[in-house]
Enzyme design. Sequence first.
Site, PDB file in Angstrom:
ATOM      1  CG  ASP A  12      -9.209  -4.495  -2.808  1.00 43.80           C
ATOM      2  OD1 ASP A  12     -10.319  -4.673  -2.083  1.00 43.80           O
ATOM      3  OD2 ASP A  12      -8.166  -3.368  -3.152  1.00 43.80           O
ATOM      4  CG  HIS A  30      -1.912   0.716   0.983  1.00 40.55           C
ATOM      5  ND1 HIS A  30      -2.039   2.277   0.787  1.00 40.55           N
ATOM      6  CD2 HIS A  30      -3.043   0.797   0.129  1.00 40.55           C
ATOM      7  CE1 HIS A  30      -3.259   2.586   1.109  1.00 40.55           C
ATOM      8  NE2 HIS A  30      -4.122   1.652   0.772  1.00 40.55           N
TER       9      HIS A  30
END
Length: 428
Positions: free
Chosen positions: A363, A305
């Site tokens: 996710d 991320h």
Amino acid sequence: MADTVTLNAENKSYEYPVLSGSTGPDVVDIRKFYAETGMFTYDPGFTSTGSCESAITYIDGDIGMLLHRGYAIGDLAENCNFEEVAYLLQHGELPDKATKAVFEHDITYHSMLHEQIHNFYSGFRRDAHPMAIMCGVVGALSAFYHDSLDITNPDHRRISSYRLIAKMPTIAAWAYKYSQGQPFIYPRNDLGYAENFLHMMFATPCEDYEVNPVLSKAMDRILILHADHEQNASTSTVRLAGSSGANPFACIAAGIASLWGPAHGGANEAVLNMLNEIGDANRIDEYVGKAKDKDDPFRLMGFGHRVYKNYDPRAKIMAETCKEVLDELGVKDNALLDIAIALEKIALEDEYFIEKKLYPNVDFYSGIIFQAMGIPVTMFTALFALARTTGWIAQWNEMVEDPHQKIGRPRQLYTGPTERDYVALDNR
Ligand code: ACO
């Protein structure tokens, strides 16, 4: 921290003010930088650049913290429903009981789509990706609500925001129904937001769909976890589109387009495809090796991320929700979940992932939950879009109200040819 930062260039010294927010890193105010130095700053991907002032969402990626209007995501996911979080994002405070009831009523009573919206669906192929349909139909809403497109009018902005939040589940569920060749199912006013979405996805005119409370609670929580995430790519796209004064429906359509990419919202779909491709826990090492190989473009989807250099706090809640849903559905052996758990363990112990601070993101587990609920892979990103609409529209409103707001217009480092003589076609 210093009040100013001094820059020395070509024997001259320039001072820039340092601004402090309520928490988080200070920022250097370089608004006068070009006018004073004749230079631009260079920051592809905005890795060091604050593009706006915002009071909605705060992330501390080093410690894995996510706050909406000051409230921790874990507290919100555990104690609120999605409608309360949507209200919080829009209005800055959690609603009291009466306000919550009014808000839920307002959202519920805007969930139907104009009958002519049906026609937009039939223009698509049956195998169209739901995100293509979402981009088109959400953009088209601006052609239906001329009564509320004055973005300088707070009442118009509020009604457009509510319409967008309310209609998104209907638009997404209908994209699915269209792909199946089934009749569209209308929203029901006696159901909550997440329940209504499941109802519109799975009911048919021949048979009602009894919404399982564990599944609707899980769906509600997933929507909360995706509701907003500060100035990510799609939110920045919404703000950039809106900075020219474009209407909110057009701006949200732009956000949906940005979210679609596999490096952003498309990752949940990519995770499931990746787990299917791995297919067997024995092949995990091979795929971890591919992810580490500089010459191989493969990346572990659902890992890494831009902001979180620690466990994504949403991923933890997602992993718990995943377990709850699979237990409820009586799924004992889920091959994909087994591969995901083994992959997570191996990656978290691997020097490459440790050194680069690559952890599972939101996710990583969401696709497994969606699949267990019977939601097809191509709908995953559409679900993300429906949840994120509430964050996008809150950020859009904040931008429109910001007295410092200007049209977004980045500069560039030009590396093309300098001026040259035109060559006539016959001489080229
Ligand atoms: N697998 C293997 N290596 C990775 C991964 C990954 N998933 N993610 C990052 N890296 C490596 C990069 O190769 C790079 O290595 P290098 O320094 O040797 O060149 C380093 O880690 C930093 O990666 P960047 O791409 O520079 O980091 P950036 O902040 O630009 O990208 C991103 C973040 C796009 C999320 C990236 O981690 C990625 O592609 N992840 C997979 C896709 C994904 O899961 N996206 C969902 C994001 S969350 C969301 O949108 C809801």
